[in-house]
Design a protein around this motif. Structure first.
Motif, mmCIF file in Angstrom:
data_model
loop_
_atom_site.group_PDB
_atom_site.id
_atom_site.type_symbol
_atom_site.label_atom_id
_atom_site.label_comp_id
_atom_site.label_asym_id
_atom_site.label_seq_id
_atom_site.Cartn_x
_atom_site.Cartn_y
_atom_site.Cartn_z
ATOM 1 N N PRO A 294 55.194 65.848 57.470
ATOM 2 C CA PRO A 294 54.123 65.704 56.696
ATOM 3 C C PRO A 294 52.800 64.850 56.939
ATOM 4 O O PRO A 294 53.095 64.096 57.858
ATOM 5 N N LEU A 295 51.469 64.673 56.429
ATOM 6 C CA LEU A 295 50.642 64.392 56.944
ATOM 7 C C LEU A 295 49.948 62.805 56.331
ATOM 8 O O LEU A 295 50.013 62.009 56.913
ATOM 9 N N VAL A 296 50.846 62.535 55.047
ATOM 10 C CA VAL A 296 50.658 61.467 54.292
ATOM 11 C C VAL A 296 51.831 60.336 53.822
ATOM 12 O O VAL A 296 52.417 62.379 53.785
ATOM 13 N N LEU A 298 53.095 57.918 51.456
ATOM 14 C CA LEU A 298 52.547 56.810 51.096
ATOM 15 C C LEU A 298 53.509 56.361 49.509
ATOM 16 O O LEU A 298 53.312 55.880 48.584
ATOM 17 N N GLY A 299 54.795 56.990 49.516
ATOM 18 C CA GLY A 299 55.834 57.046 48.561
ATOM 19 C C GLY A 299 55.322 57.608 47.028
ATOM 20 O O GLY A 299 55.635 57.298 46.433
ATOM 21 N N LEU A 300 54.526 58.409 47.456
ATOM 22 C CA LEU A 300 53.839 58.725 45.681
ATOM 23 C C LEU A 300 54.715 59.783 45.181
ATOM 24 O O LEU A 300 55.475 60.590 46.214
ATOM 25 N N ARG A 301 55.122 59.430 43.833
ATOM 26 C CA ARG A 301 56.150 60.786 43.282
ATOM 27 C C ARG A 301 55.582 60.881 42.086
ATOM 28 O O ARG A 301 56.156 60.938 40.596
ATOM 29 N N THR A 306 49.342 66.084 43.537
ATOM 30 C CA THR A 306 47.866 64.687 44.026
ATOM 31 C C THR A 306 48.105 64.294 45.606
ATOM 32 O O THR A 306 47.622 64.049 46.791
ATOM 33 N N LEU A 310 45.739 64.623 48.218
ATOM 34 C CA LEU A 310 45.181 63.491 49.439
ATOM 35 C C LEU A 310 45.343 63.538 50.775
ATOM 36 O O LEU A 310 44.585 63.218 51.755
#
Lengths: 336, 336
Positions: A294-296, A298-301, A306, A310
């Motif tokens: 993965p590229l990012v 940041l703990g998104l869920r 989204t 990003l």
């Protein structure tokens, strides 16, 4: 992947005014994009188009989430009004947003930016039998294929995956367990943020669904434990790959669909870019299985696409290097 | 940080149409930006301005890098022509690029986008004595202060750090060891990619410089083992913080300067955003010491500001959420 374009991109990377390898993961990504496009440099991934496939889930009846099922349709309205997080992210980086009703339970009114392509009003309860018939799964796959084709015909140079469907991390976990043979408990996360009792129920539902699953054909697996938006995403990803257009995978829903796409057409992984590592444990397992970094992270869920949006500027930046950066010779910069 | 704005941003995050906490690290980042600006929502960080501070290093004579010293001036010309990687990245996300000669050895001709603010033509060899006098370090700090002020006066809502200086990972390692008390060997990396013999030499140079260092005042430490671009970055970061404008820290050079800025004004860390985790080991040590979590982690080790620019759309996306996302009430979305 086109070997000639890959070799050309590697050779170009080495001549550009930067220390070799100093762009880390972005160098290999740009090289891979060249291989996918069969051209060096590959097209800059703009314009970018995000499709949000929306569907409801019969398994909602099992109490796997505290959110009411109506929220699926309400969030579709929010996307269309431009008020969701993914809309804000998409405006930031200039991606278009198309919402596709492939299986929302409520009947939706026509609207700008909404594709009415409902296969059925929500899946059946996967804990009580197959969520879809094979026919329904195939129809939903066709919807995804059509949407990808339509967006690319409209000029999109990169496709992004999005999804909306209350309870859809449950079928995602089941798909990931089915395709990777991971322990169902290890790939069943907290979704939107559930308490431990709900989580235990969710793990039990996913585990029994996977135990009861005897299908081996990827479409049959998708029909048994997947969702309509998952099936549509499979078609969307496969069409992007067939058109040699990169497709940025969002979170756990898209990653579970990507497993089905890879099972149907292993070469399709060449077109996949993992946008981010979702906080959902199943996402990491799926990406690992697909060998996508993965590229990012940041703990998104949140879903919606989204994490894919990003990552878009990062992908575009990586490709832009092959178009715009001077070589040591052209810039008159001494080499070490 | 303004407590009222922080509380307002936290309360707003909870009302927006997304599960609580589902934006991971971006939620806290947006809240912190509100605290910095003293306003909720805080300004969207656009326009964005990158300043690349360029300088040469006397320690180059110790053979710490295979790149000739002339490359510093050649890369400045490349930045001004728009041909470097950071230019491509900056075009992708719409950041302006200003190059500042704070200490390039060669005499540079005036050019658009170039600030001629040379304090001296390169530092002295830090392995043989202080790299700069205290006066020179203070002058370079002033240059950074001026540039930050000028860019903010010009409308910039966020500042990004950039640097260019052949051999500048050597003073960076020395600064990081000096400010964090880390083992010099553990913070001295491969820079642009050096062989093990050169690396051993570099570790020896950094170690003796740190051992010989008896200064305790941050400016004296900077003067003893830093670079002119490091000192300018200290001023740039401090002015951004004083103006309550966020400053995105690039890689190991900026992180080492950030340590000096934090030593001079501990509250300045509130304005710092770690753009990425450079592959240089010292960068991670410095960010850990500053308690900053990087937004991007893709193995970059190029400098120039590339890692800061790559993070800019992520920062802007995080802040945009507080401006543009609908609340559960306003969107008519049911809450769980």
């Amino acid at each position: 992947l086109d070997d000639e374009a890959i070799a050309a991109a590697r050779a170009l990377q080495a001549r550009l005014t930067k220390p070799p390898g100093s762009l880390g993961a972005l160098e290999m990504l740009a090289v891979r994009m060249a291989g996918l496009a069969g051209a060096c440099p590959p097209p800059i991934p703009q314009p970018a188009a995000l499709a949000i496939f929306a569907g409801d889930h019969g398994v909602h009846a099992q109490g796997v989430t505290p959110w009411p099922q109506e929220v699926t349709a309400q969030m579709v309205a929010n996307f269309l009004a431009g008020g969701a997080v993914v809309n804000a992210f998409a405006r930031q980086c200039g991606a278009s947003v198309t919402v596709v009703d492939v299986g929302v339970k409520a009947t939706l009114d026509p609207a700008d930016g909404l594709e009415l392509r409902k296969v059925r009003p929500g899946t059946r309860d996967l804990s009580a039998g197959p969520a879809m018939t094979r026919e329904e799964a195939l129809q939903a796959i066709e919807v995804g294929i059509d949407i990808a084709q339509q967006l690319v015909d409209g000029g999109a140079k990169v496709l992004l995956t999005g999804d909306m469907g209350i309870a859809n991390t449950t079928p995602s976990a089941a798909l990931i367990a089915a395709f990777t043979h991971a322990d169902p408990a290890s790939v069943t996360g907290l979704g939107t943020g559930i308490d431990s009792e709900t989580h235990a129920r969710k793990v039990a539902v996913v585990t029994s669904a996977v135990v009861a699953l005897h299908a081996e054909d990827p479409v049959d697996i998708l029909a048994a434990v997947g969702g309509l938006e998952h099936a549509a995403l499979v078609g969307y990803i496969l069409r992007a790959a067939a058109l040699r257009v990169p497709v940025i995978i969002d979170g756990v829903i898209a990653a579970s669909a990507a497993l089905a796409a890879a099972a149907l057409a292993p070469a399709s992984t060449s077109a996949m870019i993992a946008g981010h590592r979702s906080a959902e444990p199943g996402a990491g397992v799926a990406l690992g299985y697909l060998e996508l970094e993965p590229l990012v992270d940041l703990g998104l869920r949140l879903g919606e696409g989204t994490g894919a949006v990003l990552a878009l500027p990062i992908v575009a930046s990586a490709v832009r290097v092959l178009h715009e950066v001077a070589t040591f010779d052209s810039a008159g910069v001494a080499h070490k």
